[in-house]
Design an enzyme around this catalytic site. Structure first.
Site, PDB file in Angstrom:
ATOM      1  N   ARG A 107      -6.423   2.862 -18.640  1.00  0.00           N
ATOM      2  CA  ARG A 107      -7.256   1.770 -19.107  1.00  0.00           C
ATOM      3  C   ARG A 107      -8.558   1.720 -18.317  1.00  0.00           C
ATOM      4  O   ARG A 107      -8.590   2.101 -17.148  1.00  0.00           O
ATOM      5  CB  ARG A 107      -6.514   0.438 -18.944  1.00  0.00           C
ATOM      6  N   HIS A 141       3.888  -6.574 -11.378  1.00  0.00           N
ATOM      7  CA  HIS A 141       3.139  -5.340 -11.639  1.00  0.00           C
ATOM      8  C   HIS A 141       1.684  -5.390 -11.222  1.00  0.00           C
ATOM      9  O   HIS A 141       0.944  -4.444 -11.500  1.00  0.00           O
ATOM     10  CB  HIS A 141       3.167  -4.985 -13.126  1.00  0.00           C
ATOM     11  N   LYS A 190     -10.207   0.723 -11.254  1.00  0.00           N
ATOM     12  CA  LYS A 190      -9.754   2.110 -11.458  1.00  0.00           C
ATOM     13  C   LYS A 190     -10.907   3.105 -11.256  1.00  0.00           C
ATOM     14  O   LYS A 190     -10.720   4.305 -11.186  1.00  0.00           O
ATOM     15  CB  LYS A 190      -9.128   2.282 -12.842  1.00  0.00           C
ATOM     16  N   THR A 192       1.452   5.397 -13.048  1.00  0.00           N
ATOM     17  CA  THR A 192       2.550   6.243 -13.501  1.00  0.00           C
ATOM     18  C   THR A 192       1.976   7.527 -14.088  1.00  0.00           C
ATOM     19  O   THR A 192       2.648   8.561 -14.104  1.00  0.00           O
ATOM     20  CB  THR A 192       3.419   5.528 -14.564  1.00  0.00           C
TER      21      THR A 192
END
Ligand code: 26V
Length: 814
Positions: free
Chosen positions: A547, A358, A552, A654
């Protein structure tokens, strides 16, 4: 099985339940009582199906898949169970007749936050799909006493509080002490050869711990299948504690001992960004693996089949490397307890185990110091060592003299046990979670392994359950879809593409818009009630929830808002489309930089929301304690989905799929599954910006990125960054954001935030322009919904079942 033939029958059953089980009436019952009564009423029905499903699996000797995961981010179960049992409307109406609101009762359930983020939520979606597709698949995890921490924002900063989710009874679980297993830690192993030359191992002076399973039913959609999520809890064995207490002769010792045993399943590690090699974490991992594999072997033995057929009846899937000890544990049981030789045990193990990767972030890859594994799990260490020896020898045969390759691929090297290497060597399938991610594994991160075992590598693009994320979270949209194209999409989500027939139907597009607006109004009311902030439902709802992590790039979003603020301040007549920026994010407690970004977002919110010059145009809302239930509220109300990770870093994502399915438009980089979303909807229906993965690699190769150069050449970047450290409304003349400034300039901006800034601004401008053209926007939204069916986790699970697990659908004959 029909649960209630009509509403009246439900009402009577419900009232009886309240009276008989809780000794209450509707008037005297608290909301939690009514929630419990409703829960236990439907549990009776679930139990019957559960029993039948298990019996059927047993009689048919159905192949079972066990999904081992350290995390299951389940969220609340009541609403989804009612939906899957086909009684949602009936129950809702029945309760309304009695003056009760189902949605209020749902809130009484604590959100089961037994996971950090993507990986844990994926596991939960997979369970829903397995049961809904009538596949015999079960989750094996830990029953943490404390799940993901509760996040409070105090003085603009994150403060963590324990998540006491079990203080309210968790009504779905059943404790099964009769299935308890002993797990052993520490001690010594000695060996002796018998007269036939066979080695026998003796394990002594170990510390035994009881693993007690708590089973949670996983209800399939309209099909009577009920699978199991088995969560293990660490408890001292009574016999052992008595012995210990006697020996130590003191009650105080006994209590300390009991606490230390229980601590194994005490809490979820709240850090999914760095691997810190903590002993307790390794204990947790082995505790899950050993109790799980032992109980699976026990059930297999009851089938009375030869060991060679184990892989035909059992598939063991490991969700990332965290449960990788499944491999040596199964070897240990087969050899030491069942007397099987190495070669056969190895064949069985490899044929049963499969592994999903992952992340490619090196700091999150697990490796354990040899000394730690050896002392905590002596026998397991011996087996890993042997696996490593044999693997290296085989490599030596294929690549004689190629020391560098062997050192690179070895399972044990530099005093560390590398869990990804163990997982690859010990399994028959290794998959990535989106096309780009799998390509990166094959061509870069795991290239040498791919060259060695090309047939083991495959892609399984992630998915989400459309039942929770569309049907349950967005009932109005889901009804509109059914009105338009019938209800076959529910069983076959790809049929959502039939919605394209309505692309020219203006009144349909209007309805789509109205539903979004109504959701936005509901959400705004909730924000007002919970946070006291008024937001304008006509503004663009721009949402960044995930998160908090450097890669990100929540910081990119924050800098853009600072820039917008500056523009508005310097030109109050600026024509800007009103926007509300929502954030939801938890930072790992020890991730200092991430916490600073949270503080910055909250600072920006307090500046922007209180400035009369800008507050009618832009608003910033940081939603504390982001969780599954909050995601269910916000996603249906969003217009823009922020998926702005630095290309190559987000394995899949997702959330991006959940937003798309609810009609939000993606603003994103070509990373993870965004690439596949882009391929499906086309350039006109997504906002792509920023460096592509190849460009990132080019920069890495030639080392030519200079964030300082961007700073010097772009006045907007310079001004915004200077505001972090010089006197400004954001810094308030303090040094709170010095680290952020340094990360971007002194340390050359690891995640290319400044590099992508200009391109992000352009994409954001385009979003604003397009949003004003209502009809086109609604059409884009329609295109997104219509193409989202492929991201149902039903598709993902069908691929796993077909390509990896070799599982057939069980047609239930109940
Ligand atoms: C890593 C670690 C490191 C050791 C300590 C505890 C811990 C706990 C969890 C993790 C998992 C990090 C990997 C992860 O969550 N990956 C995410 O997986 C999603 C589902 O495949 C995917 O959509 C996201 O892109 C990916 O970041």
């Amino acid at each position: 099985m029909v649960m209630f033939s009509d509403k009246e029958e439900f009402k009577t059953a419900f009232k009886n339940q309240l009276e008989e089980k809780l000794g209450k009436t509707i008037d005297t019952a608290s909301d939690f009582d009514t929630y419990r009564a409703l829960g236990s009423l439907i549990r009776e029905k679930i139990n019957k199906d559960w029993l039948k499903t298990n019996q059927e699996y047993k009689t048919n000797k159905t192949k079972q898949v066990y999904y081992f995961s350290m995390e299951f981010l389940m969220g609340r179960l009541l609403g989804n169970n009612l939906l899957n049992l086909n009684v949602l409307s009936l129950v809702e109406e029945g309760l309304a007749d009695l003056g009760l609101s189902l949605s209020e009762l749902e809130k009484k359930e604590s959100d089961a936050g037994l996971g950090n983020g993507g990986l844990g939520r994926l596991a939960a979606c997979f369970l829903d799909s397995l049961a809904s597709l009538e596949l015999a698949g079960h989750g094996y995890g830990l029953r943490y006493r404390y799940g993901m921490f509760d996040q409070h924002i105090i003085d603009g900063k994150q403060v963590e509080f324990p998540d006491y989710w079990l203080t309210k009874e968790f009504i779905w679980e059943v404790r099964r002490p009769e299935d308890a297993i002993e797990v052993r830690f520490g001690g010594q192993v000695s060996s002796r050869r018998d007269k036939d030359g066979k080695l026998h191992f003796k394990y002594e002076n170990y510390e035994p711990i009881q693993a007690v399973p708590y089973d949670v039913p996983v209800v399939g959609y309209h099909n009577d299948t009920v699978n199991t999520l088995r969560l293990w809890s660490a408890e001292p064995s009574v016999e052992d504690t008595m012995k210990k207490a006697e020996k130590e002769g003191e009650f105080g010792h006994f209590l300390t001992y009991k606490r230390s045993l229980e601590s194994i399943s005490d809490f979820l590690y709240p850090d999914d960004s760095t691997e810190d090699g903590k002993r307790l974490r390794l204990k947790q991992e082995y505790f899950l693996v050993s109790s799980g594999v032992q109980s699976i072997v026990r059930s297999f033995e009851r089938l009375g089949l030869p060991w060679s057929s184990f892989p035909e009846k059992v598939a063991l899937h490991i969700n990332d490397t965290h449960p990788a000890l499944v491999i040596p544990e199964l070897m240990r049981i087969l050899m030491d307890e069942k007397g099987i030789g190495w070669e056969e045990a190895w064949e069985i193990t490899q044929a049963s185990v499969s592994y999903t990767n992952h992340t490619t972030l090196s700091e999150a890859l697990e490796s354990w110091p040899v000394g730690l594994v050896r002392s905590l799990l002596p026998r397991i260490f011996m087996i890993i060592n042997e696996i490593n020896e044999r693997f290296c020898q085989a490599l030596w045969k294929t690549y004689p003299g190629d020391f560098s390759r062997i050192a690179d691929l070895a399972i044990i090297a530099d005093g560390q046990v590398k869990m990804a290497h163990l997982s690859i060597v010990g399994s028959h399938s290794i998959n990535g979670v989106a096309k780009l991610h799998t390509d990166i594994l094959k061509e870069r991160e795991m290239k040498r392994f791919y060259n060695t075992f090309p047939e083991r590598f495959n892609n399984k693009t992630n998915g989400i359950t459309h039942r929770r994320w569309l049907m349950h979270a967005n009932r109005p949209l889901s009804s509109l879809i059914t009105e338009a194209i019938g209800d076959e999409w529910v069983q076959e989500p790809k049929q959502l593409n039939k919605l394209m027939e309505r692309k020219d139907d203006l009144s349909f597009l209007d309805r789509l818009h109205e539903i979004k607006q109504e959701n936005k109004v509901d959400f705004s009311n909730w924000i007002k009630d919970t946070q006291g902030i008024s937001v304008d439902p006509d503004s663009i709802f721009d949402v960044h929830i995930k998160r908090l992590h450097g890669y990100k790039r929540q910081l990119l979003n924050a800098l853009h808002i600072m820039h917008l603020y500056n523009e508005l301040k310097s030109d109050p007549t600026l024509d800007i489309v009103p926007r509300t920026f929502f954030f939801g994010a938890k930072a790992a407690p020890s991730y200092h930089f991430a916490k600073k970004v949270i503080q910055l977002i909250n600072r920006i919110a307090s500046v922007v929301n209180n400035d009369p010059d800008v507050k009618d145009y832009i608003k910033v809302v940081f939603i504390p304690n982001y969780s599954v239930s909050i995601a269910e509220r916000i996603i249906p109300s969003s217009n823009v989905s922020e998926q702005i990770s630095m290309a190559t870093k987000e394995a899949s994502g997702t959330g991006n799929m959940k937003f798309m399915m609810n009609g939000a438009l993606t603003l994103g980089t070509m990373d993870g599954a965004n690439v596949e979303i882009h391929d499906l909807v086309g350039n006109d229906n997504i906002y792509i910006f920023g460096l592509r993965s190849e460009e990132v690699w080019d920069y890495y190769r030639n080392g030519s990125y200079s964030s300082k150069a961007v700073y010097e050449n772009d006045e907007r970047v310079r001004h915004t960054l200077d505001q972090l450290i010089h006197y400004s409304p954001f810094s308030r003349g303090e040094t709170d954001f010095q680290e952020i400034y340094d990360a971007l300039l002194t340390y050359n901006d690891e995640y290319f935030v400044l590099k992508d800034f200009a391109s992000y601004l352009l994409a954001q401008k385009k979003v604003s322009q397009d949003y004003q053209r209502k009809r086109q926007w609604n059409l884009k939204s329609l295109v997104n919904i219509s193409q989202s069916g492929i991201f149902s986790s039903d598709r993902t699970i069908q691929e796993y079942a077909r390509d990896i697990w070799d599982l057939q659908r069980v047609k239930t004959l109940k």
